[in-house]
Design an enzyme around this catalytic site. Structure first.
Site, PDB file in Angstrom:
ATOM      1  N   ASP A   1      35.703  -8.813  -3.332  1.00 39.17           N
ATOM      2  CA  ASP A   1      34.513  -8.317  -4.016  1.00 39.17           C
ATOM      3  C   ASP A   1      33.273  -8.965  -3.422  1.00 39.17           C
ATOM      4  O   ASP A   1      32.181  -8.394  -3.473  1.00 39.17           O
ATOM      5  CB  ASP A   1      34.585  -8.636  -5.509  1.00 39.17           C
ATOM      6  CG  ASP A   1      35.619  -7.795  -6.220  1.00 39.17           C
ATOM      7  OD1 ASP A   1      36.023  -6.765  -5.665  1.00 39.17           O
ATOM      8  OD2 ASP A   1      36.039  -8.168  -7.332  1.00 39.17           O
TER       9      ASP A   1
ATOM     10  N   ASN B   1      37.361 -12.523  -5.540  1.00 38.24           N
ATOM     11  CA  ASN B   1      38.213 -11.333  -5.601  1.00 38.24           C
ATOM     12  C   ASN B   1      38.918 -11.303  -6.949  1.00 38.24           C
ATOM     13  O   ASN B   1      38.729 -12.183  -7.793  1.00 38.24           O
ATOM     14  CB  ASN B   1      39.222 -11.348  -4.448  1.00 38.24           C
ATOM     15  CG  ASN B   1      39.832  -9.980  -4.190  1.00 38.24           C
ATOM     16  OD1 ASN B   1      39.148  -8.957  -4.273  1.00 38.24           O
ATOM     17  ND2 ASN B   1      41.114  -9.931  -3.899  1.00 38.24           N
TER      18      ASN B   1
END
Length: 315
Positions: A211, A221
């Site tokens: 992310d 993430n």
């Protein structure tokens, strides 16, 4: 010295306006929030003129210059959710705008050269193929669009591989990933998240998305990425991160407590007793020492190189 020598006849243009996406990301540099992509999307939606401003701010490609069309392509490709095909069209359109060709034949030659440069550029999925070999077993965690493209390309190249796919709580996005892999004809096995250490001896490599890629070279993430990286590191299994450069963020978390949690509801299937606290955080931070390489549209990077790339992106 001539009288007007002190004045620049061609003053440098004012710096281009920063898009809503990067403004939002800059505003959140002091607090590590795993929701910064969502904030950026909301800012872009609130400013419908941002795309037009970005178009005006796009650097014109250097006609005949090395990498001009590539720079233009990278400008558009860094935008959230931008498809590579759209970025390529915008880059070629910029070549036409800046062309000094006087005939259609000259323009066609310029476009052919620019197109050849774009075709020669390796995508993340293409770069990853050097690390995937026949007969390997990969562990993937949750759903990542980039990792899915990596596996699609491997399958189209007729590479024989097997994928272990975690369930991916709390969103269960791993089930979505396993469905798409099965549709591609790739052998896939779903693991409950707590079976990662149990199954790691079957694994040759770990592939995860991100992310966010932070300045330390670590990643933000989905929950569970940290523990998977820890287990893989302890068993000498490489951990590869596939992520676009627009996810690079000038954030520097040191541990999980530096992050603002992104909460997700969890369905345990049975009622939780009153008064029992439930951990609902959906993201974690994985330090760089547990990652092997980052595969990005800027190339294959070691975690230690990420800060250098961030400097280039923000200059």
């Amino acid at each position: 010295m001539e009288p007007d020598a002190a004045q620049n006849p061609n003053p440098s243009p004012a710096p281009p306006p920063i898009s809503a996406y990067y403004q939002t990301r800059a505003e959140h540099h002091a607090v590590v929030s795993s929701d910064w992509l969502a904030h950026a999307a909301a800012a872009a939606a609130a400013n419908p003129g941002a795309d037009a401003a970005d178009a005006a701010a796009a650097p014109p490609p250097s006609p005949g210059g090395a990498g001009g069309v590539i720079e233009e392509f990278n400008f558009w490709r860094r935008k959230p959710e931008a498809a590579e095909a759209v970025a390529a069209i915008m880059a070629l359109a910029a070549v036409i705008r800046s062309s000094r060709a006087t005939t259609m034949m000259e323009l066609e030659i310029e476009l052919k050269k620019a197109s050849d440069k774009l075709k020669a550029r390796k995508t993340i999925a293409m770069l990853s193929q050097d690390f995937i070999y026949d007969g390997c077993t990969m562990l993937v965690h949750g759903y990542s669009r980039v990792v899915l493209e990596v596996l699609k390309l491997a399958a189209s190249n007729h590479k024989l591989l097997r994928v272990l796919c975690t369930e991916g709580r709390p969103d269960r996005t791993g089930l979505r990933m396993s469905n798409e892999l099965a549709a591609l004809g790739i052998p896939v096995k779903v693991l409950i998240d707590s079976a990662v250490a149990y199954s790691m001896d079957e694994v040759d490599m770990v592939f995860v998305g991100a992310d966010g890629v932070v300045e330390s070279g670590g990643i933000i993430n989905m929950m569970g990425t940290y523990q998977i990286a820890l287990v893989a590191h302890s068993m000498n299994k490489p951990v590869y991160v596939a992520a676009e450069s627009y996810k690079f963020a000038r954030l520097y978390p040191l541990d999980q407590k530096d992050m603002t949690p992104a909460h997700r509801p969890i369905d345990f299937g049975v009622p939780v007793p009153t008064g029992v606290e439930v951990e609902t955080s959906a993201r974690d931070y994985t330090p760089p020492q547990y990652l092997t390489l980052l595969l990005t549209d800027l190339g294959v990077l070691t975690p230690s190189v990420v800060s250098d790339e961030l400097i280039q992106l923000y200059l």
